[in-house]
Write a protein that holds these residues in place. Structure first.
Motif, PDB file in Angstrom:
ATOM      1  N   ARG A 110       1.305  -1.334   0.453  1.00 55.16           N
ATOM      2  CA  ARG A 110      -0.522   0.090   0.225  1.00 55.16           C
ATOM      3  C   ARG A 110       0.329   0.988  -0.184  1.00 55.16           C
ATOM      4  O   ARG A 110       1.610   1.038   0.891  1.00 55.16           O
ATOM      5  CB  ARG A 110      -0.826  -0.038   1.103  1.00 55.16           C
ATOM      6  CG  ARG A 110      -2.199   1.075   1.198  1.00 55.16           C
ATOM      7  CD  ARG A 110      -2.585   1.069   2.462  1.00 55.16           C
ATOM      8  NE  ARG A 110      -3.612   2.016   2.766  1.00 55.16           N
ATOM      9  CZ  ARG A 110      -3.966   2.939   2.915  1.00 55.16           C
ATOM     10  NH1 ARG A 110      -3.430   3.025   4.040  1.00 55.16           N
ATOM     11  NH2 ARG A 110      -5.204   3.457   2.826  1.00 55.16           N
ATOM     12  N   THR A 169      -2.905   0.650  -4.413  1.00 57.29           N
ATOM     13  CA  THR A 169      -2.023  -0.720  -3.567  1.00 57.29           C
ATOM     14  C   THR A 169      -1.575  -1.460  -4.636  1.00 57.29           C
ATOM     15  O   THR A 169      -2.063  -1.061  -6.037  1.00 57.29           O
ATOM     16  CB  THR A 169      -2.808  -1.459  -2.596  1.00 57.29           C
ATOM     17  OG1 THR A 169      -3.713  -0.782  -1.304  1.00 57.29           O
ATOM     18  CG2 THR A 169      -2.228  -2.909  -2.803  1.00 57.29           C
ATOM     19  N   ASP A 202      -6.738   1.975  -3.246  1.00 64.21           N
ATOM     20  CA  ASP A 202      -6.987   1.061  -2.233  1.00 64.21           C
ATOM     21  C   ASP A 202      -8.121   1.229  -1.691  1.00 64.21           C
ATOM     22  O   ASP A 202      -8.570  -0.390  -0.892  1.00 64.21           O
ATOM     23  CB  ASP A 202      -5.732   1.700  -1.368  1.00 64.21           C
ATOM     24  CG  ASP A 202      -5.442   0.413  -0.114  1.00 64.21           C
ATOM     25  OD1 ASP A 202      -5.174  -0.629  -0.156  1.00 64.21           O
ATOM     26  OD2 ASP A 202      -6.459   1.268   1.247  1.00 64.21           O
TER      27      ASP A 202
END
Length: 120
Positions: A18, A26, A40
Motif C-alpha cells: 500500500r 495498492t 486502495d
C-alpha cells in the motif's frame, strides 16, 4: 506521474503493498507473477483493499465482499457500484513503480469529503 512504490524484493508473489498517498494506491503481485495497481479504497465504504483477499485477478473487499477486477477495476457485485481506478505498474532494475492514472478516482463520499477538506 511515475512514483517508486517499493523494491521488488519487498513484494513477494501473493502480497500487496500500500502506497500512503492521497488517495492511497495498492500494488498487488499475484501468485501468477503479474503486477497490478488500483486505488486502495473500496468505492462503497472506507475499507482498504490491500487487506482484502486476492484470487485469480480479483480482490475482495474485507468489509462487505464486493470484488474488484485487478486488470480493469470493474466491480462484480453490490454493495459497491463504481469501479476502482487502475494504474500502470512498471518493474525496472529491481524496483516497482506506479504510473498514476490521470482519471478521477471513485471514492466513497466519506473519503472524498475528508480528502477535499485536507486539500483546502
Amino acid at each position: 506521474m511515475m512514483i517508486p512504490a517499493c523494491p521488488l524484493a519487498d513484494l513477494p508473489r501473493g502480497e500487496a503493498f500500500r502506497l500512503e498517498i492521497d488517495p492511497p494506491v495498492t500494488v498487488f503481485h499475484t501468485e501468477d507473477g503479474e503486477f497490478f495497481a488500483i486505488d486502495d479504497t473500496c468505492t462503497h465504504q472506507d475499507a482498504s483493499l490491500a487487506d482484502g483477499w486476492v484470487e485469480d485477478c480479483w480482490v475482495e473487499c474485507p468489509l462487505h465482499a464486493s470484488k474488484f477486477n485487478l486488470k480493469t477495476g470493474e466491480v462484480d457485485a453490490p454493495p459497491a457500484k463504481l469501479p476502482v481506478r487502475t494504474h500502470e505498474v512498471v518493474v525496472d532494475n529491481g524496483m516497482v513503480y506506479v504510473q498514476l492514472s490521470t482519471s478521477a478516482p471513485n471514492l466513497p463520499h466519506c473519503v472524498a469529503r475528508k480528502l477535499a477538506g485536507a486539500l483546502t
